[in-house]
Design a protein around this motif. Structure first.
Motif, PDB file in Angstrom:
ATOM      1  N   GLY A 137     -21.995 -63.478   5.838  1.00 21.46           N
ATOM      2  CA  GLY A 137     -22.958 -63.205   4.769  1.00 21.46           C
ATOM      3  C   GLY A 137     -23.710 -64.834   4.728  1.00 21.46           C
ATOM      4  N   LEU A 138     -23.038 -65.620   4.747  1.00 23.59           N
ATOM      5  CA  LEU A 138     -23.651 -67.104   4.590  1.00 23.59           C
ATOM      6  C   LEU A 138     -24.830 -67.244   5.830  1.00 23.59           C
ATOM      7  CD1 LEU A 138     -20.847 -69.518   3.181  1.00 23.59           C
ATOM      8  CD2 LEU A 138     -22.995 -68.553   1.945  1.00 23.59           C
ATOM      9  N   MET A 185     -27.670 -65.017   5.736  1.00 27.36           N
ATOM     10  CA  MET A 185     -28.673 -65.304   4.666  1.00 27.36           C
ATOM     11  C   MET A 185     -29.329 -66.549   4.848  1.00 27.36           C
ATOM     12  SD  MET A 185     -30.093 -64.203   1.894  1.00 27.36           S
ATOM     13  CE  MET A 185     -29.069 -62.598   2.087  1.00 27.36           C
ATOM     14  N   PHE A 186     -28.681 -67.410   5.219  1.00 27.55           N
ATOM     15  CA  PHE A 186     -29.392 -68.857   5.791  1.00 27.55           C
ATOM     16  C   PHE A 186     -30.366 -68.649   6.438  1.00 27.55           C
ATOM     17  CE2 PHE A 186     -25.393 -71.545   4.674  1.00 27.55           C
ATOM     18  CZ  PHE A 186     -25.773 -71.466   3.367  1.00 27.55           C
ATOM     19  N   ALA A 187     -30.142 -67.591   7.568  1.00 29.45           N
ATOM     20  CA  ALA A 187     -31.177 -67.432   8.600  1.00 29.45           C
ATOM     21  C   ALA A 187     -32.524 -66.740   8.070  1.00 29.45           C
ATOM     22  CB  ALA A 187     -30.920 -66.582   9.750  1.00 29.45           C
ATOM     23  N   VAL A 188     -32.360 -65.716   6.938  1.00 26.37           N
ATOM     24  CA  VAL A 188     -33.430 -65.046   6.226  1.00 26.37           C
ATOM     25  C   VAL A 188     -34.115 -66.073   5.359  1.00 26.37           C
ATOM     26  CG1 VAL A 188     -33.947 -63.252   4.432  1.00 26.37           C
ATOM     27  CG2 VAL A 188     -32.101 -62.947   6.406  1.00 26.37           C
ATOM     28  N   SER A 242     -23.673 -64.983  -1.153  1.00 29.07           N
ATOM     29  CA  SER A 242     -24.326 -65.393  -0.211  1.00 29.07           C
ATOM     30  C   SER A 242     -25.885 -65.684  -0.530  1.00 29.07           C
ATOM     31  CB  SER A 242     -24.277 -64.281   1.118  1.00 29.07           C
ATOM     32  OG  SER A 242     -23.257 -63.988   1.429  1.00 29.07           O
ATOM     33  N   VAL A 243     -26.624 -64.698  -1.207  1.00 24.38           N
ATOM     34  CA  VAL A 243     -27.931 -64.893  -1.823  1.00 24.38           C
ATOM     35  C   VAL A 243     -27.960 -66.237  -2.775  1.00 24.38           C
ATOM     36  CG1 VAL A 243     -29.699 -64.035  -3.552  1.00 24.38           C
ATOM     37  CG2 VAL A 243     -28.653 -62.614  -1.652  1.00 24.38           C
ATOM     38  N   ALA A 244     -26.964 -66.431  -3.571  1.00 24.71           N
ATOM     39  CA  ALA A 244     -26.943 -67.782  -4.385  1.00 24.71           C
ATOM     40  C   ALA A 244     -26.692 -69.012  -3.588  1.00 24.71           C
ATOM     41  CB  ALA A 244     -25.812 -67.601  -5.506  1.00 24.71           C
ATOM     42  N   ALA A 245     -26.065 -68.899  -2.462  1.00 29.94           N
ATOM     43  CA  ALA A 245     -25.731 -70.026  -1.553  1.00 29.94           C
ATOM     44  C   ALA A 245     -27.030 -70.133  -0.656  1.00 29.94           C
ATOM     45  CB  ALA A 245     -24.684 -69.854  -0.717  1.00 29.94           C
ATOM     46  N   GLY A 246     -27.679 -69.178  -0.360  1.00 27.86           N
ATOM     47  CA  GLY A 246     -28.982 -69.292   0.462  1.00 27.86           C
ATOM     48  C   GLY A 246     -29.995 -69.813  -0.485  1.00 27.86           C
ATOM     49  N   LEU A 247     -30.079 -69.312  -1.642  1.00 26.88           N
ATOM     50  CA  LEU A 247     -31.193 -70.139  -2.305  1.00 26.88           C
ATOM     51  C   LEU A 247     -30.726 -71.563  -2.939  1.00 26.88           C
ATOM     52  CD1 LEU A 247     -32.023 -67.088  -4.918  1.00 26.88           C
ATOM     53  CD2 LEU A 247     -33.249 -67.877  -2.551  1.00 26.88           C
ATOM     54  N   GLY A 248     -29.551 -71.580  -3.017  1.00 28.65           N
ATOM     55  CA  GLY A 248     -28.828 -73.070  -3.446  1.00 28.65           C
ATOM     56  C   GLY A 248     -29.132 -74.093  -2.350  1.00 28.65           C
ATOM     57  N   PHE A 249     -28.745 -73.878  -1.060  1.00 30.00           N
ATOM     58  CA  PHE A 249     -28.723 -74.572   0.208  1.00 30.00           C
ATOM     59  C   PHE A 249     -30.211 -74.958   0.409  1.00 30.00           C
ATOM     60  CE2 PHE A 249     -24.201 -74.274   0.058  1.00 30.00           C
ATOM     61  CZ  PHE A 249     -23.580 -75.305   0.749  1.00 30.00           C
ATOM     62  N   ARG A 250     -31.286 -74.219  -0.299  1.00 33.89           N
ATOM     63  CA  ARG A 250     -32.413 -74.690   0.256  1.00 33.89           C
ATOM     64  C   ARG A 250     -32.959 -76.161   0.060  1.00 33.89           C
ATOM     65  NH1 ARG A 250     -36.932 -70.240  -2.109  1.00 33.89           N
ATOM     66  NH2 ARG A 250     -35.766 -70.743  -3.970  1.00 33.89           N
TER      67      ARG A 250
END
Length: 281
Positions: free
Chosen positions: A158-159, A162-165, A93-101
């Motif tokens: 989780g995604l 994490m996207f919201a954060v 989730s963290v990796a996806a959240g940072l990657g989808f920025r």
């Protein structure tokens, strides 16, 4: 000039809505409270009121392996599986959240593919994974097929979290670190992760609790070793006693303990940040 008198009297709609909300809470938590009370039923009591004495004998029964269920071993399996699921959910989730920025080709399709399992019936997801393992000749087990099945349940949540954060993350902090000579790893370690840590802890807690009590996606993928929800179902199908209520009380206590620990960690982090800001000022 006429003045309208101002009073502290609340309108009747306030009391009506408050009563409705109270009834909703009673409907939601009433059965849970009944289970907690009946778990302290006396040795000669049953699964209904009135209570026949007060004791903790049913909590002792949990520790004794029965013919149809072995609660302590199943509890350990559920905790171990939930810990692995929670860890993987956080990392992905963290990796996806940072990657989808940043937008990239296929990002929309990849996002909807990642959350597609939420709209599918849980039993069908578990059935598909179990059938796939059978087709490939692989043996279903706790940390292979069951792990994958539970990740299809925890990862979408989780995604979302994490996207919201990450969307509230101010990238100016990373740019300032870069201007000061920080490398990409230093930015991630000292800036990004510490700021996102409260949200990461929330994702970990959510994934842990979702995995801990998951039944539908696990029942067809677990293999020969059951988790706690499956063992509880075996008890329900074989016999009914206040032991079931004691198990419910203990498992709920474990969930609340995990949530409390997470909240205490977040509160401690916020206090440390507040002291650091005061020192800087």
């Amino acid at each position: 000039m006429a003045y309208t008198a101002i009073t502290d009297k609340r309108p009747w709609t306030f009391y009506a809505l408050a009563t409705l909300f109270g009834l909703f809470l009673l409907f939601l938590y009433g059965p849970m409270l009944v289970i907690y009370v009946l778990s302290f039923q006396g040795p000669n009591g049953g699964v209904t009121f009135p209570m026949v004495g007060f004791s903790t004998v049913w909590f002792k029964e949990i520790m004794q392996p029965g013919q149809m269920a072995n609660i302590p071993v199943a509890f350990g399996r559920s905790i171990a599986l939930a810990a692995v699921v929670s860890s993987l959910t956080v990392v992905i989730s963290v990796a996806a959240g940072l990657g989808f920025r940043r937008n990239f080709p296929g990002s929309g399709a990849l996002f909807y593919l990642a959350i597609a399992s939420l709209v599918m019936p849980s039993l069908l997801v578990g059935f598909g994974i179990g059938l796939g393992f059978q087709f490939l000749g692989w043996q279903p087990s706790l940390f292979t097929s069951a792990l994958g099945a539970q990740l299809t349940w925890t990862l979408p949540f989780g995604l979302f979290a994490m996207f919201a954060v990450v969307n509230r993350f101010n990238r100016a902090w990373e740019e300032a670190a870069t201007d000061l000579g920080a490398s990409a790893w230093q930015r991630l370690r000292h800036i990004t992760i510490p700021i996102l840590l409260p949200g990461i802890i929330g994702v970990a807690m959510g994934a842990f609790t979702l995995s801990y009590d998951e039944y539908a996606r696990t029942t067809l993928t677990i293999g020969p070793k059951n988790t706690l929800p499956l063992e509880i179902y075996a008890l329900i199908s074989s016999a009914t006693s206040p032991t079931l209520f004691a198990i419910g009380t203990v498992t709920t206590g474990v969930s609340f303990l995990a949530i409390t620990i997470g909240l205490l960690v977040v509160l401690r982090m916020q206090r440390r940040r507040g002291r650091a800001l005061v020192k800087v000022e």
